[in-house]
Scaffold this active site. Structure first.
Site, PDB file in Angstrom:
ATOM      1  N   GLU A  14      47.890  29.680  36.373  1.00 29.89           N
ATOM      2  CA  GLU A  14      49.333  29.672  36.590  1.00 29.89           C
ATOM      3  C   GLU A  14      49.800  28.220  36.563  1.00 29.89           C
ATOM      4  OE1 GLU A  14      50.491  31.057  40.495  1.00 29.89           O
ATOM      5  OE2 GLU A  14      52.582  31.375  39.922  1.00 29.89           O
TER       6      GLU A  14
ATOM      7  N   HIS B 263      43.358  33.846  40.366  1.00 28.85           N
ATOM      8  CA  HIS B 263      43.900  32.792  39.507  1.00 28.85           C
ATOM      9  C   HIS B 263      43.936  31.468  40.255  1.00 28.85           C
ATOM     10  CE1 HIS B 263      47.801  34.026  41.493  1.00 28.85           C
ATOM     11  NE2 HIS B 263      48.057  32.731  41.420  1.00 28.85           N
TER      12      HIS B 263
ATOM     13  N   HIS C 123      47.443  25.992  44.413  1.00 27.43           N
ATOM     14  CA  HIS C 123      46.714  26.989  45.208  1.00 27.43           C
ATOM     15  C   HIS C 123      45.673  27.682  44.359  1.00 27.43           C
ATOM     16  CE1 HIS C 123      50.022  29.468  43.430  1.00 27.43           C
ATOM     17  NE2 HIS C 123      49.080  30.394  43.342  1.00 27.43           N
TER      18      HIS C 123
END
Lengths: 132, 132
Positions: B128, B79, B7
C-alpha cells in the site's frame, strides 16, 4: 516488552530482480547484496528511515527460507522482527503465557541474539525477537 | 520515492484474542478496537515507537480481507504500507515501470489517499502507498 519494529523480511526467488524493482520502481534506498552463508541467505537491506525491509534469497542447502519459497514460489512476507531489551526475560514471559519459542536463542544476521516464535501462536505470523 | 514504513497489517480471525496476545504476551502498546464499517474491518493499532502494526478483522459482507482469511484461516501478514509525498507522481512512475496499480487512489483508513500495488509485481507482497 517489545520495542521498535527492527525489520520486516520478504522472501524472494530472485534477489537482484527484487532489489531492482524496489530501487527503480519504488525509489527505495536499497543497499548492496550481502552473502550470509552461516545464515543460509543472501540479503539486501532497504532503509525506510524508520525501519528496514530485508529482502531474503535462499543460499545453499537447508536455507531456512527454502521451505517457505517451495510453498510460495513467487515470494512473500516471511517474518517481522521486534527489538527487546532482554531476550531471557522475553522468553520467560512468552513461555509462561503459553507461546512456543522455536529453539534456543542464537546469534542472528545482525550479530545479536534472536529467537523466533511459533506462527500458530500469533495469527499465522512468524515473529522474531532481537535483543538490542 | 517511498519513505517511512507507515504500518504492517496482519489479518486475524479474532481481533480481541489477537490484541490480548500482543498486549499480554509481547507487552506491546495496544490501542482500543476501532470499528471501520466504510473499510470493512475492525482494527487495533499497535504502536512500536517507530511504526505501527495494524491487526485487522473482517467486518460485514465483502470485507477486503475476507478472501485472504478464507485462504489463510489462521491469519497472516496481509500488506505493508509505505508513505509517499505525492501519490500521483508515485502511480505515474510505477505504471511507467510496468507495475500494476489496483484501481484508482481512494481515501484509506487513516483519512489520506492510498493505492495498492499488485502483489505479483512485488514478490508476493501486497504494498500500500499512502500520501502523507
Amino acid at each position: 516488552m517489545i520495542g521498535r519494529l527492527n525489520h520486516i523480511a520478504i522472501a524472494v526467488p530472485d534477489l537482484a530482480a527484487a532489489a531492482a524493482k524496489y530501487r527503480d520502481m519504488l525509489g527505495a534506498q536499497v543497499g548492496a547484496v550481502q552473502v550470509l552463508p552461516e545464515h543460509g541467505v543472501n540479503v539486501v537491506f532497504i532503509d525506510t528511515g524508520n525501519t528496514k525491509v530485508e529482502l531474503l534469497e535462499p543460499l545453499g542447502e537447508g536455507s531456512p527460507i527454502a521451505g517457505f519459497l517451495n510453498r510460495n514460489p513467487g515470494g512473500g512476507m516471511h517474518h517481522m522482527c521486534f527489538e527487546v531489551p532482554d531476550l531471557t526475560v522475553a522468553v520467560a514471559r512468552l513461555t509462561a503465557g503459553g507461546a512456543r519459542v522455536l529453539g534456543e536463542p542464537r546469534i542472528g544476521a545482525h550479530g545479536r541474539p534472536v529467537v523466533f516464535l511459533h506462527p500458530k501462536d500469533f495469527d499465522g505470523t512468524l515473529i522474531e525477537l532481537e535483543e538490542v
